[in-house]
Design a protein around this motif. Sequence first.
Motif, mmCIF file in Angstrom:
data_model
loop_
_atom_site.group_PDB
_atom_site.id
_atom_site.type_symbol
_atom_site.label_atom_id
_atom_site.label_comp_id
_atom_site.label_asym_id
_atom_site.label_seq_id
_atom_site.Cartn_x
_atom_site.Cartn_y
_atom_site.Cartn_z
ATOM 1 N N VAL A 414 -18.706 -30.635 -83.424
ATOM 2 C CA VAL A 414 -18.689 -32.222 -83.408
ATOM 3 C C VAL A 414 -18.419 -32.736 -82.503
ATOM 4 C CG1 VAL A 414 -16.181 -33.283 -85.371
ATOM 5 C CG2 VAL A 414 -18.090 -31.639 -85.944
ATOM 6 N N THR A 447 -8.966 -40.172 -93.495
ATOM 7 C CA THR A 447 -9.219 -39.023 -94.477
ATOM 8 C C THR A 447 -10.618 -40.336 -94.721
ATOM 9 O OG1 THR A 447 -6.764 -38.606 -95.591
ATOM 10 C CG2 THR A 447 -8.710 -39.124 -96.871
ATOM 11 N N LEU A 448 -11.441 -38.972 -94.840
ATOM 12 C CA LEU A 448 -13.126 -39.727 -95.597
ATOM 13 C C LEU A 448 -13.080 -40.197 -96.429
ATOM 14 C CD1 LEU A 448 -15.248 -37.213 -93.751
ATOM 15 C CD2 LEU A 448 -14.400 -39.584 -93.052
ATOM 16 N N ARG A 452 -12.088 -35.939 -98.202
ATOM 17 C CA ARG A 452 -11.970 -34.544 -97.226
ATOM 18 C C ARG A 452 -10.960 -34.889 -95.374
ATOM 19 N NH1 ARG A 452 -17.708 -32.861 -96.443
ATOM 20 N NH2 ARG A 452 -18.044 -34.752 -96.684
ATOM 21 N N GLY A 454 -10.700 -36.333 -91.895
ATOM 22 C CA GLY A 454 -12.544 -36.266 -91.001
ATOM 23 C C GLY A 454 -11.418 -37.179 -89.901
ATOM 24 N N LEU A 455 -12.637 -37.019 -88.925
ATOM 25 C CA LEU A 455 -12.937 -37.755 -87.909
ATOM 26 C C LEU A 455 -13.268 -38.681 -87.087
ATOM 27 C CD1 LEU A 455 -11.844 -37.298 -84.757
ATOM 28 C CD2 LEU A 455 -13.833 -35.844 -84.089
ATOM 29 N N ARG A 456 -12.767 -39.741 -86.791
ATOM 30 C CA ARG A 456 -13.330 -41.457 -86.581
ATOM 31 C C ARG A 456 -12.997 -41.954 -85.183
ATOM 32 N NH1 ARG A 456 -10.459 -43.762 -90.350
ATOM 33 N NH2 ARG A 456 -12.057 -43.242 -92.355
ATOM 34 N N GLN A 478 -17.702 -41.126 -88.015
ATOM 35 C CA GLN A 478 -16.728 -40.335 -88.595
ATOM 36 C C GLN A 478 -17.787 -38.757 -88.810
ATOM 37 O OE1 GLN A 478 -15.193 -42.857 -91.621
ATOM 38 N NE2 GLN A 478 -16.724 -42.459 -93.293
ATOM 39 N N SER A 479 -16.696 -37.828 -88.840
ATOM 40 C CA SER A 479 -17.564 -36.736 -89.426
ATOM 41 C C SER A 479 -16.204 -36.174 -90.323
ATOM 42 C CB SER A 479 -18.033 -36.144 -88.127
ATOM 43 O OG SER A 479 -18.219 -35.471 -88.321
ATOM 44 N N PRO A 480 -17.112 -35.285 -91.237
ATOM 45 C CA PRO A 480 -15.588 -34.143 -91.307
ATOM 46 C C PRO A 480 -14.850 -33.299 -90.326
ATOM 47 C CG PRO A 480 -17.685 -33.782 -92.396
ATOM 48 C CD PRO A 480 -17.815 -34.716 -91.565
ATOM 49 N N LEU A 481 -13.874 -32.723 -90.709
ATOM 50 C CA LEU A 481 -13.154 -31.899 -89.804
ATOM 51 C C LEU A 481 -13.834 -30.300 -90.649
ATOM 52 C CD1 LEU A 481 -10.200 -33.706 -88.158
ATOM 53 C CD2 LEU A 481 -12.771 -32.875 -87.120
#
Length: 481
Positions: A414, A447-448, A452, A454-456, A478-481
Amino acid sequence: MTDPVPRLPPLLEAVLSVGTDLELRVTLQHIVDSAAELTGARYAALGVADPGLDGLVEICTAGPSDGGTAVADDSADDSLGVPIRVDDQEFGTLHLSDKEGGPFTAEDEQLLQLLATQAGIAIGNARLYETARQRERWIEGAAAVTTALLTGEAAADALMTVAERARVLADAAAGVILQATSEGGMEIVTASTLDDPGDIVGTTIEPGSPVLEQLLGGEPVFIEDSATDPRMTTPVRSRFGPSMMLPLQADGRLIGTLALPRRRGDRPYTSVERLLATQFASQAALALVLADAQHSRERLAVYEDRDRIARDLHDLVVQRLFATGMMLESTQRRGTGGEGDDVHDTLGHAVDELQSTIQEVRTAIFALQQPPADAPTTLRGKVLRETAGAAAVLGFQPSVHFTGPVENRVTEPVAGHLLAALRRKLAAASRRPGVSRIEVTVDATATLRDGRPGLRLTVYDDGAREDGEGPGTTVTWQSPL
């Protein structure tokens, strides 16, 4: 009146000529030419008893102007051979054949023996001169390497300096340095060659190789022919002949092995060359250790200075800013109606600016704690490196904010995607007109939409927007963690 010794003047001239030059090869050629001239032989050749002793692999010959080469046979009636001794050791044999006007006489043999005696003295002097010259070159080369290494070269450059200088001094086809691998073998990490060394660097000696135990044990290895020696197993060995493999070892620490192979068919290394090269390798290893220690001391000094700056920033600046922010927040809570609303808004803006400044100072403190010469290993460090690279193009430093435990929650894959996205967005921002400020935020508490964690990544710049709706562009990834 007849001269009782009619060939005495030519003999004296020959004796003098063999000692007029201190170059060994030239001296040997004088001996062969003088022997042929004194005796009237059409062919003369000097066979060397130990080719490796002086690095002579060929037989010096003298003969007809057509360049013909004699094959001397002392058992033949028209041949004559006399040994040449240097310091009570046999150097070689002077062969003569095909005398003009008849067979060789006892007088020819006596003249040749006198010449051989003088030749032994001349060869001894030439050896001493050549040894002194070689020793001087190797000492100067070792001193030059030490000076270069202690001026602060990087580790890879330092190894190349050693390999390059050793190759030139040894008149080798290549100078390579091998270092131990984690699997228990050795790998060529640096190579200096007259040709492209690309296919040499990365060559490995696999565990179990007969020569490996000696190299890892810090022992020198001398090879007569790399292409045929069963101890050599690397695929590049077929192009090389005589070789020296010397330990780079100092204070009980084996840095690696310096290998100096010559091409196939080249002259073998002499005992003097082996000794001087071994001494060079020992001094080069010591210089490498000293240079590494000096580099470590310099880095430690930088770390200590950065740590002091970071403490000063934290103890003085951050605490003062935090206290000021607390006072402003208290004042803001007491503001009421009318003009008080304007004061309230102004104070709110001031508090936001102070919080932003505190975050900037904390980011600066983190940057100060990064190794100055090494690539950063943390996500924070990598993000700061990317923004620092963009600053060189933009002309100003983008601000960076981190929220949440970015080091603990973000996985390596990630983090790689985030850095790639950051590079793209910084490049896009740098192309927009009127950009004077860029803000980068990395939030590990996001928070996505699907709930979930996430990382933004958010990148804001104050440049002109393409749609003309006003200044400022904000882009996110952004991406889920």
